[in-house]
Enzyme design. Structure first.
Site, mmCIF file in Angstrom:
data_model
loop_
_atom_site.group_PDB
_atom_site.id
_atom_site.type_symbol
_atom_site.label_atom_id
_atom_site.label_comp_id
_atom_site.label_asym_id
_atom_site.label_seq_id
_atom_site.Cartn_x
_atom_site.Cartn_y
_atom_site.Cartn_z
ATOM 1 N N HIS A 38 0.831 -1.203 0.000
ATOM 2 C CA HIS A 38 0.000 0.000 0.000
ATOM 3 C C HIS A 38 0.866 1.255 0.000
ATOM 4 O O HIS A 38 1.770 1.396 0.821
ATOM 5 C CB HIS A 38 -0.928 0.024 1.208
ATOM 6 N N ILE A 42 2.808 2.098 6.632
ATOM 7 C CA ILE A 42 2.060 1.901 7.872
ATOM 8 C C ILE A 42 1.410 3.213 8.299
ATOM 9 O O ILE A 42 0.247 3.252 8.707
ATOM 10 C CB ILE A 42 3.009 1.373 8.988
ATOM 11 N N CYS A 43 2.147 4.283 8.180
ATOM 12 C CA CYS A 43 1.680 5.589 8.662
ATOM 13 C C CYS A 43 0.273 5.920 8.165
ATOM 14 O O CYS A 43 -0.636 6.163 8.952
ATOM 15 C CB CYS A 43 2.680 6.648 8.218
ATOM 16 N N GLY A 180 1.879 -3.347 27.148
ATOM 17 C CA GLY A 180 2.831 -2.346 26.646
ATOM 18 C C GLY A 180 2.221 -0.956 26.703
ATOM 19 O O GLY A 180 1.091 -0.752 26.263
ATOM 20 N N GLY A 182 3.803 1.995 25.555
ATOM 21 C CA GLY A 182 4.398 3.009 24.677
ATOM 22 C C GLY A 182 3.258 3.759 23.996
ATOM 23 O O GLY A 182 2.079 3.557 24.322
ATOM 24 N N HIS A 444 -2.518 36.081 23.141
ATOM 25 C CA HIS A 444 -3.455 35.844 24.245
ATOM 26 C C HIS A 444 -4.882 35.884 23.720
ATOM 27 O O HIS A 444 -5.195 36.738 22.899
ATOM 28 C CB HIS A 444 -3.284 36.935 25.300
HETATM 29 C C1 LIG Z 1 -0.752 2.098 15.407
HETATM 30 C C2 LIG Z 1 0.385 3.021 15.051
HETATM 31 C C3 LIG Z 1 0.261 4.382 15.281
HETATM 32 C C4 LIG Z 1 1.298 5.232 14.918
HETATM 33 N N1 LIG Z 1 1.162 6.569 15.163
HETATM 34 C C5 LIG Z 1 2.166 7.413 14.818
HETATM 35 C C6 LIG Z 1 2.035 8.813 15.022
HETATM 36 O O1 LIG Z 1 1.010 9.296 15.502
HETATM 37 N N2 LIG Z 1 3.068 9.607 14.647
HETATM 38 C C7 LIG Z 1 4.220 9.100 14.107
HETATM 39 O O2 LIG Z 1 5.126 9.870 13.789
HETATM 40 N N3 LIG Z 1 4.376 7.777 13.923
HETATM 41 C C8 LIG Z 1 3.374 6.926 14.254
HETATM 42 N N4 LIG Z 1 3.514 5.593 14.016
HETATM 43 C C9 LIG Z 1 4.784 5.107 13.427
HETATM 44 C C10 LIG Z 1 4.816 5.352 11.919
HETATM 45 O O3 LIG Z 1 3.713 4.719 11.315
HETATM 46 C C11 LIG Z 1 6.121 4.836 11.353
HETATM 47 O O4 LIG Z 1 7.192 5.417 12.049
HETATM 48 C C12 LIG Z 1 6.259 5.160 9.886
HETATM 49 O O5 LIG Z 1 5.224 4.598 9.131
HETATM 50 C C13 LIG Z 1 7.609 4.653 9.350
HETATM 51 O O6 LIG Z 1 7.719 4.976 8.007
HETATM 52 P P1 LIG Z 1 8.637 4.121 7.031
HETATM 53 O O7 LIG Z 1 8.528 4.781 5.708
HETATM 54 O O8 LIG Z 1 9.970 3.926 7.625
HETATM 55 O O9 LIG Z 1 7.973 2.672 6.981
HETATM 56 P P2 LIG Z 1 6.488 2.153 6.696
HETATM 57 O O10 LIG Z 1 5.475 3.179 6.896
HETATM 58 O O11 LIG Z 1 6.380 0.880 7.481
HETATM 59 O O12 LIG Z 1 6.519 1.812 5.140
HETATM 60 C C14 LIG Z 1 7.298 0.782 4.620
HETATM 61 C C15 LIG Z 1 6.675 0.301 3.333
HETATM 62 O O13 LIG Z 1 7.563 -0.624 2.716
HETATM 63 C C16 LIG Z 1 6.808 -1.658 2.130
HETATM 64 N N5 LIG Z 1 7.697 -2.819 1.975
HETATM 65 C C17 LIG Z 1 8.283 -3.551 2.935
HETATM 66 N N6 LIG Z 1 9.080 -4.493 2.418
HETATM 67 C C18 LIG Z 1 8.990 -4.367 1.072
HETATM 68 C C19 LIG Z 1 9.562 -5.059 -0.014
HETATM 69 N N7 LIG Z 1 10.430 -6.075 0.163
HETATM 70 N N8 LIG Z 1 9.238 -4.671 -1.260
HETATM 71 C C20 LIG Z 1 8.380 -3.657 -1.483
HETATM 72 N N9 LIG Z 1 7.813 -2.956 -0.481
HETATM 73 C C21 LIG Z 1 8.111 -3.299 0.775
HETATM 74 C C22 LIG Z 1 5.665 -1.882 3.106
HETATM 75 O O14 LIG Z 1 4.566 -2.501 2.471
HETATM 76 C C23 LIG Z 1 5.367 -0.451 3.548
HETATM 77 O O15 LIG Z 1 4.342 0.139 2.764
HETATM 78 C C24 LIG Z 1 2.482 4.711 14.337
HETATM 79 C C25 LIG Z 1 2.598 3.344 14.088
HETATM 80 C C26 LIG Z 1 1.560 2.512 14.430
HETATM 81 C C27 LIG Z 1 1.709 1.042 14.146
#
Ligand SMILES: Cc1cc2nc3c(=O)[nH]c(=O)nc-3n(C[C@H](O)[C@H](O)[C@H](O)COP(=O)(O)OP(=O)(O)OC[C@H]3O[C@@H](n4cnc5c(N)ncnc54)[C@H](O)[C@@H]3O)c2cc1C
Length: 465
Positions: A38, A42-43, A180, A182, A444
């Site tokens: 997608h 995750i974000c 947890g 966190g 204010h």
């Molecule tokens: C419930 C929850 C709430 C959160 N709330 C917050 C918040 O309020 N504020 C905040 O700053 N952070 C929050 N986070 C954390 C935040 O979602 C992550 O820090 C952020 O999404 C990390 O971004 P990223 O690009 O490193 O990885 P991701 O968002 O994990 O994206 C990685 C992408 O890589 C893709 N991928 C993986 N392996 C492969 C592959 N081999 N080939 C092709 N594609 C691949 C995955 O499908 C995914 O789409 C939250 C996380 C969760 C679980």
């Protein structure tokens, strides 16, 4: 094939990857991003955004119950969980499709499929349309992370949920255990507790929200307990029995084991990096505890191979991932004004009720690092806007170096603090001191006046408390 040769290939289209690809394209580089599931990661799909949509429903529900306090009438207040989830999923979908448009607009090629490193500079993608090999001088690994599963506490999607299960909940828990405390655990505990679930949080460390300043986590705990949440710190779920729709948790606290029954458990015990299938170690990339080891510029040590975001380790935050994405794209484009991301300038927010937000060193960390500190505090009860909003609980704490006046850290708990923290984050980036913050004029009536008063308090000059 010339069409498969790029300047930059990014693996993963989360907030780290898609932002890196867009920035690279803006700088004139030919960029592709590979995504297996997608756009938005995750974000947008299972993290930051859908949780905030659900928490907003809980907040409105909570306010509706307080209608009388505001001179309003609201009868028959209730909730419709499927509608709450539908709204949250809809918002996630809307934003994820927006990422597709942004990539297209910036002429980034989006390749859907599972990527693996065939060699540095060579990415193999297996997609619905078959296999494709992309080549690039620079490859950015941005594959993110997923929920950690502890032995015996593994999620099953029925009795024991991960954050994904909680975000598509089909029933309202009656007795909920959150393992947890966190940010993720506390946000779900806050959501379900507000909607009426009998909620217990178990934390193995000695306090909830353990990365936050001690005073802030103590204040938050008091507020949660006032809302009926049960919190067990210094406690461990040693065993979880599952039978007949019930989970029996064996909780160890201070040498004693107690058994407790729940109909739902949310496991929020951290995350692990998505390192599998990339052949990282084969190509000389160092992986430690499921995260890629990098230097401060996100270099992996292998020429042309970078790692950003959750894959590259803490803090696991979307804005940290995006900031690293921009930094790496600019380094690849050869800009010479690029600075590493300073960990103490990355704000962290938790969107529970009350909200928590912080940036920089806690008081304890500042002292551990040898700073003599000056600490300011200001309570929400001393602020006119907070009282007008009916949000008189909370505090703003600031930590300064006593010798230089440098702002070392800021910590807040209370209404809307996740929107306020950015003021201090700008200050941190500008390496501000108490003098500049005192000189700043705050409007204010606003909650932001507490930020000023907290600074004044550190120097014995607070006016309104
Ligand atoms: C419930 C929850 C709430 C959160 N709330 C917050 C918040 O309020 N504020 C905040 O700053 N952070 C929050 N986070 C954390 C935040 O979602 C992550 O820090 C952020 O999404 C990390 O971004 P990223 O690009 O490193 O990885 P991701 O968002 O994990 O994206 C990685 C992408 O890589 C893709 N991928 C993986 N392996 C492969 C592959 N081999 N080939 C092709 N594609 C691949 C995955 O499908 C995914 O789409 C939250 C996380 C969760 C679980």
């Amino acid at each position: 094939m010339a069409g498969d040769d790029f300047d930059v290939v990014v693996i993963g289209a989360g907030p780290g990857g898609y932002v890196a690809a867009i920035r690279a394209a803006q700088l004139g580089l030919k960029a592709a991003v590979v995504e297996r599931e997608h756009l938005g990661g995750i974000c947008l799909n299972w993290g930051c955004i859908p949780t905030k949509a659900m928490l907003r429903s809980a907040e409105v529900f909570h306010l509706m119950h307080r209608a009388k306090e505001f001179g309003l009438k609201a009868d028959g207040i209730g909730y419709d969980l499927p509608a709450v989830i539908k709204r949250s999923r809809g918002i996630a979908g809307q934003l994820a499709s927006g990422v597709g448009h942004l990539l297209k607009k910036n002429k980034v090629e989006t390749v859907m499929g599972e990527a693996g490193l065939a060699a540095p500079g060579k990415v193999k993608v297996k997609g619905e349309k078959g296999e494709r090999t992309l080549t690039a001088k620079n490859v950015i690994l941005a594959t993110g992370a997923r929920a950690r599963q502890l032995p015996g506490l593994e999620a099953d999607g029925d009795l024991v949920w991960t954050y994904k299960d909680a975000l598509r909940a089909t029933r309202m828990p009656e007795k909920l255990l959150v393992i947890g405390s966190g940010a993720i655990g506390i946000e779900f505990a806050s959501f379900f507790n507000t909607l009426g679930a009998d909620t217990t949080v178990v934390e193995v460390l000695d306090r909830i929200l353990p990365v936050e300043d001690e005073e802030i986590s103590a204040h938050a705990r008091k507020q949660f307990e006032k809302q009926g949440m049960k919190i067990l710190a210094n406690a461990k779920v040693a065993k979880l029995d599952r039978a007949k729709g019930k989970a029996t948790a064996h909780v160890e606290t201070g040498g004693k084991t107690e058994t407790m029954e729940f109909d739902t458990v949310i496991s929020a015990v951290g995350i692990v990096g998505n390192v599998e299938g990339l052949n990282l170690e084969k190509h000389g990339v160092k992986v430690e505890r499921s995260h890629v080891v990098t230097d401060e510029y996100c270099r992996t040590g292998v020429e042309g191979l970078w790692a950003i975001g959750d894959l590259a380790g803490a803090p696991w935050l979307a804005h940290k991932a995006s900031h690293e994405g921009v930094m790496v794209a600019e380094l690849i484009a050869g800009r010479n004004d690029v600075h590493p991301v300073r960990p103490t300038s990355i704000p962290g927010c938790t969107y529970c009720q009350p909200q928590i937000a912080s940036v920089g060193l806690t008081e304890a960390q500042a002292k551990e690092q040898g700073h003599e500190v000056k600490v300011g505090r200001f309570p929400f009860i001393g602020n006119g806007k907070a009282i007008a909003l009916g949000e008189a609980e909370g505090m703003v704490k600031t930590v300064f170096d006593a010798e230089t006046g440098e702002l070392l850290g800021a910590h807040m708990v209370g209404a809307e603090v996740t929107e306020l923290i950015q003021g201090y984050a700008v200050g941190k980036t500008l390496e501000t001191t108490e003098a500049e913050l005192m000189e700043t004029v705050f409007p204010h009536p606003t909650l932001s006046e507490m930020m000023h008063e907290s600074v004044l308090d550190a120097y014995g000059r607070a006016i309104h408390f």
